[in-house]
Design an enzyme around this catalytic site. Structure first.
Site: not given
Length: 113
Positions: A4, A7, A46, A86, A92, A94, A97, A99, A101
């Site tokens: 990852c 990570c 994670h 996402n 989408g 990608t 892990h 997260h 935006h």
């Protein structure tokens, strides 16, 4: 999660400028920005999807989200901002892990829902 990228950034294996960091999360600039200012808020633990969160993770994520507006000056959020999470391939995602935006710094069109 040995493969990852987030990570590895968390652990310092991959160098990245952390704009902000605390015990629960860190924030970096997105390397493919979709707005004038585009950051990623990444929980340190994670997990890929919201559906994979434990109760403890959900409390931590709530604290992380609550912290974002307190970083107004650091991130330049005064004109408003958009948060996007996402979830899965079709959305989408990608990096697998979870997260968030953080997009800011410009007027953004509202997508048709």
């Amino acid at each position: 999660m040995n493969d990852c990228i987030f990570c590895k950034i968390r652990d310092g294996v991959i160098p990245s400028e952390k704009v902000y960091e605390d015990e629960s999360m860190f924030i970096i600039r997105d390397i493919e920005p979709k707005a004038e200012r585009h950051f990623l808020m990444i929980p340190k633990r994670h997990f890929k999807l919201l559906s994979e969160m434990t109760e403890k993770d959900s409390v931590t994520l709530g604290k992380c989200l609550k912290k974002i507006p307190k970083l107004n000056d650091l991130l330049g959020l005064s004109g408003g901002y958009r948060l996007v999470i996402n979830q899965g391939d079709d959305a989408g995602q990608t990096v697998f892990h979870l997260h968030v935006h953080i997009l800011t710094g410009q007027k953004m069109d509202f997508p048709h829902l």
